[in-house]
Write a protein that holds these residues in place. Structure first.
Motif, short mmCIF file in Angstrom:
data_model
loop_
_atom_site.label_atom_id
_atom_site.label_comp_id
_atom_site.label_asym_id
_atom_site.label_seq_id
_atom_site.Cartn_x
_atom_site.Cartn_y
_atom_site.Cartn_z
N ALA A 68 68.92 52.06 65.06
CA ALA A 68 68.09 52.79 65.80
C ALA A 68 66.76 52.09 65.90
O ALA A 68 66.41 51.42 64.69
N ILE A 69 65.99 52.11 67.12
CA ILE A 69 64.67 51.38 67.06
C ILE A 69 64.02 52.97 67.76
O ILE A 69 64.43 53.27 69.08
N LEU A 70 62.88 53.27 66.92
CA LEU A 70 62.17 54.37 67.46
C LEU A 70 60.78 54.20 67.66
O LEU A 70 60.10 53.47 66.52
N PHE A 71 60.20 54.80 68.52
CA PHE A 71 58.55 54.87 68.80
C PHE A 71 58.22 56.30 68.19
O PHE A 71 58.82 57.23 68.51
N LYS A 72 57.45 56.13 67.27
CA LYS A 72 56.80 57.55 66.59
C LYS A 72 55.28 57.56 66.50
O LYS A 72 54.58 56.56 66.91
N LYS A 85 63.60 57.38 71.29
CA LYS A 85 64.61 56.44 70.80
C LYS A 85 64.67 55.21 71.87
O LYS A 85 65.15 55.65 72.96
N VAL A 86 64.71 54.00 71.59
CA VAL A 86 64.80 52.88 72.51
C VAL A 86 66.25 52.76 72.79
O VAL A 86 67.20 52.78 71.82
N PRO A 87 66.78 52.76 74.02
CA PRO A 87 68.14 52.72 74.41
C PRO A 87 68.77 51.52 74.03
O PRO A 87 68.02 50.40 74.06
N ASN A 89 70.82 48.01 74.39
CA ASN A 89 70.85 46.86 75.39
C ASN A 89 71.95 46.04 75.53
O ASN A 89 71.94 45.16 76.49
N ASP A 90 72.81 46.36 74.71
CA ASP A 90 73.99 45.40 74.78
C ASP A 90 75.35 46.14 74.26
O ASP A 90 76.02 46.12 73.19
N GLY A 91 75.84 47.19 75.30
CA GLY A 91 76.90 47.94 74.88
C GLY A 91 77.02 48.59 73.80
O GLY A 91 78.11 48.46 72.82
N GLY A 92 76.08 49.49 73.38
CA GLY A 92 76.11 50.43 72.24
C GLY A 92 75.40 49.75 71.19
O GLY A 92 75.39 50.21 70.15
N LYS A 93 75.01 48.43 71.21
CA LYS A 93 74.26 47.91 70.01
C LYS A 93 72.80 47.24 70.72
O LYS A 93 72.51 47.08 71.92
N TYR A 94 72.03 46.75 69.81
CA TYR A 94 70.60 46.13 70.00
C TYR A 94 70.90 44.75 69.96
O TYR A 94 71.29 44.16 68.97
N LYS A 95 70.39 44.05 70.72
CA LYS A 95 70.35 42.64 70.82
C LYS A 95 68.99 42.03 71.10
O LYS A 95 68.39 42.50 72.16
N PRO A 97 66.06 40.02 72.77
CA PRO A 97 65.01 41.08 72.82
C PRO A 97 65.51 42.19 73.56
O PRO A 97 66.21 42.00 74.33
N VAL A 98 64.75 43.37 73.26
CA VAL A 98 64.95 44.45 74.04
C VAL A 98 63.66 44.62 74.82
O VAL A 98 62.52 44.80 74.31
N LYS A 99 63.78 44.94 75.86
CA LYS A 99 62.77 45.36 76.94
C LYS A 99 62.92 46.73 77.44
O LYS A 99 63.90 47.04 77.70
N GLY A 100 61.76 47.25 77.81
CA GLY A 100 61.79 48.64 78.43
C GLY A 100 60.24 49.12 78.81
O GLY A 100 59.33 48.40 78.55
N SER A 101 60.47 50.31 79.47
CA SER A 101 59.13 50.81 79.83
C SER A 101 59.27 52.41 80.04
O SER A 101 60.39 52.79 80.33
N THR A 102 58.25 53.05 80.08
CA THR A 102 58.10 54.47 79.96
C THR A 102 57.14 55.00 80.67
O THR A 102 55.84 54.53 80.37
N VAL A 103 56.85 56.16 81.16
CA VAL A 103 55.68 56.72 81.59
C VAL A 103 55.24 57.85 80.72
O VAL A 103 55.93 58.56 80.35
#
Length: 139
Positions: A68-72, A85-87, A89-95, A97-103
């Motif tokens: 799990a990758i979590l922003f707290k 929790k960061v979703p 990015n590779d079919g149920g696994k983290y690979k 780099p992980v990229k994302g954005s949120t409001v």
């Protein structure tokens, strides 16, 4: 006379509003904040814009298979409160780099600007495996 009063009020209101800022966001993610002997490392780079309230990030890591990758948010050294929790990015696994954005909400923005955010990367053996404080620098 009414028009002069209206002009004076709008000028005063304009002076009271703080300027809108944008920030670069970084976090060095390692075992120091997690207080363990993990060899894993990571780096978060991103941006935050006050006008849109959009937080964007790119997270790279090595030496860990994240569960799990979590922003707290919370005080340094605390377990903190989950922001999201960061979703995967590779079919149920983290690979990497992980990229994302949120409001962000107004409360999330306030805590981010106060320096009360951190990120954790949890593995099967440790929770957290590595952790890093998120810092901002005005652009």
């Amino acid at each position: 006379m009414t028009s002069c009063l209206k002009e004076e009020l709008s000028t005063r209101d304009a002076r009271l509003k703080a300027p809108v800022r944008s920030y670069s966001v970084t976090a060095r993610i390692d075992n120091k904040e997690a207080n363990n002997d993990s060899e894993a490392k990571g780096m978060l780079k991103g941006a935050y814009d006050e006008s849109t309230m959009v937080f964007t990030y790119t997270l790279s890591f090595e030496g860990v298979t994240p569960r799990a990758i979590l922003f707290k948010r919370g005080a340094r050294g605390s377990a903190g409160t989950l922001l999201w929790k960061v979703p995967e990015n590779d079919g149920g696994k983290y690979k990497s780099p992980v990229k994302g954005s949120t409001v962000l909400s107004a409360l999330q923005e306030r805590d981010l600007l106060k320096g009360a955010w951190f990120i954790t990367i949890d593995s099967e053996s440790r929770s957290p495996e590595i952790r890093g404080i998120i810092t901002l620098k005005q652009k």
